[in-house]
Design a protein around this motif. Structure first.
Motif, mmCIF file in Angstrom:
data_model
loop_
_atom_site.group_PDB
_atom_site.id
_atom_site.type_symbol
_atom_site.label_atom_id
_atom_site.label_comp_id
_atom_site.label_asym_id
_atom_site.label_seq_id
_atom_site.Cartn_x
_atom_site.Cartn_y
_atom_site.Cartn_z
ATOM 1 N N LYS A 343 0.809 -1.216 0.000
ATOM 2 C CA LYS A 343 0.000 0.000 0.000
ATOM 3 C C LYS A 343 0.843 1.267 0.000
ATOM 4 N N SER A 344 2.115 1.149 -0.410
ATOM 5 C CA SER A 344 2.977 2.321 -0.412
ATOM 6 C C SER A 344 3.287 2.802 -1.821
ATOM 7 N N GLN A 345 2.704 2.152 -2.826
ATOM 8 C CA GLN A 345 3.059 2.458 -4.201
ATOM 9 C C GLN A 345 2.044 3.395 -4.864
ATOM 10 N N LEU A 346 2.494 4.047 -5.923
ATOM 11 C CA LEU A 346 1.638 4.922 -6.706
ATOM 12 C C LEU A 346 1.140 4.190 -7.940
ATOM 13 N N ASP A 347 0.026 4.649 -8.462
ATOM 14 C CA ASP A 347 -0.487 4.155 -9.726
ATOM 15 C C ASP A 347 0.183 4.970 -10.830
ATOM 16 N N GLY A 348 1.230 4.413 -11.417
ATOM 17 C CA GLY A 348 1.989 5.154 -12.417
ATOM 18 C C GLY A 348 2.999 6.086 -11.769
ATOM 19 N N PHE A 349 3.399 7.114 -12.519
ATOM 20 C CA PHE A 349 4.409 8.030 -12.043
ATOM 21 C C PHE A 349 3.774 9.145 -11.214
ATOM 22 N N PRO A 350 4.576 9.843 -10.412
ATOM 23 C CA PRO A 350 4.032 10.965 -9.638
ATOM 24 C C PRO A 350 3.465 12.048 -10.540
ATOM 25 N N ILE A 351 2.439 12.732 -10.035
ATOM 26 C CA ILE A 351 1.870 13.861 -10.764
ATOM 27 C C ILE A 351 2.823 15.041 -10.705
ATOM 28 N N LYS A 352 3.344 15.309 -9.517
ATOM 29 C CA LYS A 352 4.344 16.359 -9.342
ATOM 30 C C LYS A 352 4.997 16.203 -7.990
ATOM 31 N N SER A 353 6.119 16.903 -7.798
ATOM 32 C CA SER A 353 6.836 16.891 -6.525
ATOM 33 C C SER A 353 6.813 18.283 -5.923
ATOM 34 N N LEU A 354 6.996 18.347 -4.595
ATOM 35 C CA LEU A 354 6.969 19.630 -3.875
ATOM 36 C C LEU A 354 8.104 19.670 -2.869
ATOM 37 N N HIS A 355 8.722 20.839 -2.745
ATOM 38 C CA HIS A 355 9.830 21.030 -1.806
ATOM 39 C C HIS A 355 9.262 21.469 -0.454
ATOM 40 N N ILE A 356 9.628 20.763 0.607
ATOM 41 C CA ILE A 356 9.204 21.110 1.963
ATOM 42 C C ILE A 356 10.360 21.829 2.654
#
Length: 872
Positions: A343-356
């Motif tokens: 339950k830790s995986q994504l469906d396909g690639f990430p939509i976008k990334s964000l810097h914290i």
């Protein structure tokens, strides 16, 4: 359904259509069938209306002063080693080289010379029992013939400067729908472009088949359906969906305790040493720590199920631990994988990334926007960025658990997450929105008159201000009337004629009518359309149309001002992405997956960020008045990066996801294309760097001196199979074969000069086993770290001691680089292959650019101001 598949001509409006057999329908503007009767324009009436006229669409090769001539010095080689078997008398293998002209003017001649090249390259000729040439002698002949064949390909494919009728490519079609409807249709619903090695703007490769017409009808209807859903959302009150992750964790923990015997229940909070460790973390009662592989891996976001299509704002309040490395300061947004136990995986690639950027207990808010389409899933997840393949992290987790008992140290703390939308305020209305608002239900009591007004106004916008004929509009109105009887709803019935407009040649094609052999200047409106699709890959805006209507756009001063305005517009990103991606052959960036254990930092987020770095560096130069010289793409004292790429390059103090100029230290290997990770990733196989790929890429795209294609049947050096050799030693041995030496003596020195970059574009001083996979490590058992030797010499050029000197030598070749860029720009902008007839234009642009110290924007002005760009 369409009338006939692949033959004949199809009537969709008032413009010419090319079908898959390269035939053309020239329907003029009468909108009548050959029998003179008005045509009905629904799907069942896209019919054959003419006969084949191949002569009218035959492409002329034109004439050219450029020649493909094998130098006479090579006659001795042929006489000594070939003509004793392949002369007019013997003709062994039915091959007569004695009468073969050294001046290549026909395809047949070129094919025979290519056969000679292939036979000698492969070692088939001369036969082993015949006299053999010396290695240097053979290498020189192969190099000379290879270069002549490169010239021959250019000469024989010369189009004479003719611009083939061109339809919108997939990018332009998507952007055009967006400009008209405010709908960005997902790529999977877009008709594909034809396969070609040319730029995707080249008209000759963009044929239109009957099946593709069906696709356009479906795509247009889908876009319209989504438009009406978005339009309905204008009356929906925006909502705010907020997640407090510590509350979710608390509930999950309580549920887990109640059902701990259920093995399928995810242990969100975790137990044992992990749970004890998590309980000691500061601020876990006010937020949640994202864990990489065990525990709180994902934060689920499930907004309202009725979430309509539109634009939404995503906000994340969070912070990062002081001890964590900078590459672990990023989260990624995606959709949860379905139907899997993990339950830790994504469906396909990430939509976008964000810097914290905050700290636990002292969060900063990071904000971005996401577009939700009709088919977009409404469930999202947030997790710490990580490799696509979960198994790679699992191996790292096992080591960490052996060390501390619980696994990865946490890095990111999330306070809360919000999704707000749909955003309708301050959003510009699409042209179709404006048309429907103008012709609203109460504007006239006659719904047929209202429909006619909508159809006509939308056709004008879709056909890029080209006026449709009355017959065309009337035929579409008849379709609406029939459809209204079926649908009983005005807003549903009107979609059919509108979708037909979006499948008509007037929309799909960049219509520049003209007669064969009679070049003419473009009208101001046509110039506005060509300029807009060149710099924006989308239709002209109101300002361009206004200038065209006033016949001011052709004024050189006005045209220059418009180019300056357009490249500063966000839509100019389409130009950078479209031109640069293809010019630099960046499709190779997506070919290989990297092992997340070996190359921990190179994941899909880095891949996208490195790609964007190339585009943004180009845009920075295009827009810069101080450092806009094209040779800054070869070497610069800065990079254009976001926080992710800055972290990848070891640059400190860069925050946020936007790209900006960052100055470099004097000894930095970054700065310019040769320092960019994307370029070096393309010169690898996902495991090892590839000096041959890198060297060939530099010759092809930087020095404008492309090597010939690799010969077939290159012999392998089997005596080296069991030896542990460096890549340099193995390739030097490879050059023992003359057919290999003719190319590799130019390619390899450049490739080895870039060996300080590993497969993922990271800088290294030595070769180690750290980046070797298990099989390679086993093969190189006993391998000790060796310092990278990046020294060498350019073929027939200066020597260099290391990468920095190589970069200096290459950056001195700015004229060669500019020449290649101009040729790419002409092909992309004029929408047809570069021809020898363009040499004069190239010289003019180069001369103008030199006067302006090679400012990148002046290359753009040069082509836009040219007669070729402003003519049909």
């Amino acid at each position: 359904m369409l009338a006939a598949a692949g033959l004949g001509w199809y009537f969709l409006g008032e413009h010419t259509v090319r079908n898959e057999n390269n035939t053309v329908a020239n329907l003029g503007t009468s909108h009548e069938t050959p029998q003179g009767k008005p045509s009905h324009l629904d799907e069942s009436s896209l019919r054959e209306v003419g006969s084949l006229d191949k002569e009218s669409i035959k492409s002329s090769l034109g004439t050219s002063s450029e020649k493909a001539v094998l130098p006479e010095k090579n006659f001795d080689f042929l006489a000594n080693y070939c003509l004793n078997c392949h002369d007019a008398e013997k003709e062994e293998g039915e091959v007569n080289l004695e009468d073969l002209d050294f001046h290549i003017t026909t395809i047949e001649q070129a094919e025979l010379w290519q056969s000679v090249l292939n036979a000698i390259n492969s070692g088939e000729m001369p036969p082993e029992d015949k006299k053999q040439p010396k290695s240097q002698e053979k290498a020189d002949f192969l190099e000379s013939l290879s270069n002549t064949m490169v010239d021959a390909r250019k000469v024989l494919s010369d189009s004479g400067g003719k611009i083939t009728m061109s339809r919108l490519n997939k990018r332009e079609y998507q952007n055009s729908l967006d400009a008209l409807l405010g709908v960005k249709l997902d790529e999977k619903f877009l008709p594909a472009d034809g396969g070609s090695n040319d730029f995707d703007t080249v008209g000759a490769s963009l044929f239109l088949s009957s099946s593709k017409l069906e696709e356009y009808l479906k795509s247009g209807r889908k876009a319209l359906d989504e438009f009406y859903l978005k339009r309905a959302a204008r009356n929906v009150k925006p909502f705010v969906y907020r997640v407090e992750p510590e509350i979710l964790i608390k509930k999950a923990r309580e549920n887990s305790q109640k059902a701990k015997k259920d093995a399928k229940k995810p242990q969100h909070y975790g137990g044992g040493k992990y749970g004890q460790h998590y309980a000691r973390l500061p601020h876990n009662d006010k937020g949640a720590y994202l864990m990489l592989t065990t525990g709180n891996v994902l934060i689920h976001l499930n907004p309202k199920k009725e979430m309509p299509p539109g634009t939404y704002t995503l906000r994340v309040a969070g912070g990062v631990t002081a001890e964590s490395p900078s590459y672990r300061h990023f989260i990624e947004l995606g959709h949860p994988e379905e139907g899997k136990n993990i339950k830790s995986q994504l469906d396909g690639f990430p939509i976008k990334s964000l810097h914290i950027t905050g700290r636990p207990g002292q969060p900063n808010v990071t904000e971005t926007q996401i577009r939700v389409g009709m088919d977009t899933r409404r469930d999202f997840v947030i997790r710490e960025r990580q490799p696509t393949a979960w198994g790679h992290l699992r191996k790292i987790l096992n080591k960490e658990q052996n060390r501390n008992g619980y696994g990865h140290e946490p890095s990111i703390w999330i306070d809360w997450i919000e999704i707000e939308g749909p955003i309708v305020q301050n959003q510009a209305k699409s042209p179709l929105d404006q048309i429907l608002d103008l012709h609203h239900e109460k504007s006239t009591g006659d719904q047929f008159k209202r429909a006619r007004n909508i159809i006509k106004d939308f056709a004008i916008k879709a056909l890029r201000e080209n006026q449709p004929s009355a017959q065309f509009v009337d035929a579409l109105l008849e379709i609406f009337k029939r459809q209204l009887k079926i649908d009983k709803d005005f807003d549903v019935a009107i979609r059919k004629p509108l979708s037909i407009i979006l499948a008509s040649p007037g929309f799909i094609y960049l219509n520049e009518p003209g007669r064969e052999g009679n070049p003419r200047g473009l009208s101001d409106r046509e110039l506005a359309v060509r300029l807009s699709y060149f710099l924006w890959s989308s239709p002209p805006d109101d300002r361009l149309i206004s200038l065209a209507n006033k016949r001011e756009l052709r004024n050189p001063k006005v045209l220059r001002q418009e180019v300056e305005r357009m490249i500063k517009d966000p839509k100019a990103h389409h130009f950078a992405a479209g031109l640069v991606h293809q010019w630099l052959d960046m499709e190779r960036l997506d070919l290989f997956q990297f092992n997340g254990q070996t190359f921990r930092e190179f994941d899909e987020n880095t891949r996208e960020a490195s790609r964007e770095e190339v585009y943004q560096s180009f845009l920075y130069l295009l827009r810069s008045s101080e450092q806009g010289q094209v040779h800054n793409l070869l070497k610069s004292d800065y990079v254009v990066v976001n926080a992710m790429m800055a972290s990848y390059y070891g640059l400190e103090g860069v925050k946020g996801d936007h790209y900006r100029k960052v100055s470099l230290a004097n000894n930095s290997p970054r700065g310019g294309l040769l320092g960019m990770a994307a370029i070096h990733v393309m010169g690898s196989d996902g495991r090892e760097s590839n000096p041959v790929e890198r060297g060939a890429w530099v010759l092809r795209h930087i020095l404008n001196d492309p090597p010939p294609p690799a010969p077939a049947n290159v012999p392998q050096i089997s005596r080296l199979d069991d030896k542990v050799l460096t890549k340099r030693q193995r390739l030097v041995a490879h050059q023992e074969e003359p057919q290999c030496a003719s190319c590799h003596r130019k390619i390899d020195p450049i490739g080895f000069g870039m060996e300080n970059f590993d497969a993922s574009g990271k800088w290294r001083g030595s070769y180690t086993t750290a980046t070797m996979d298990k099989a390679t490590r086993k093969k190189n058992k006993g391998f000790k770290p060796k310092k990278v030797d990046a020294s060498g010499a350019l073929y027939k050029g200066p020597a260099f001691a290391d990468f920095f000197e190589l970069r200096d030598r290459i950056s001195e070749r700015k004229e060669d680089f500019s020449q290649g860029f101009i040729e790419a720009l002409i092909e992309y902008g004029l929408r047809r292959p570069y021809a020898f007839t363009d040499d004069e234009l190239t010289s003019q642009i180069m001369a103008s650019a030199k006067r302006q110290d090679y400012q990148l924007v002046d290359f753009i002005h040069g082509i836009v101001q040219s007669k070729q760009f402003q003519s049909k």
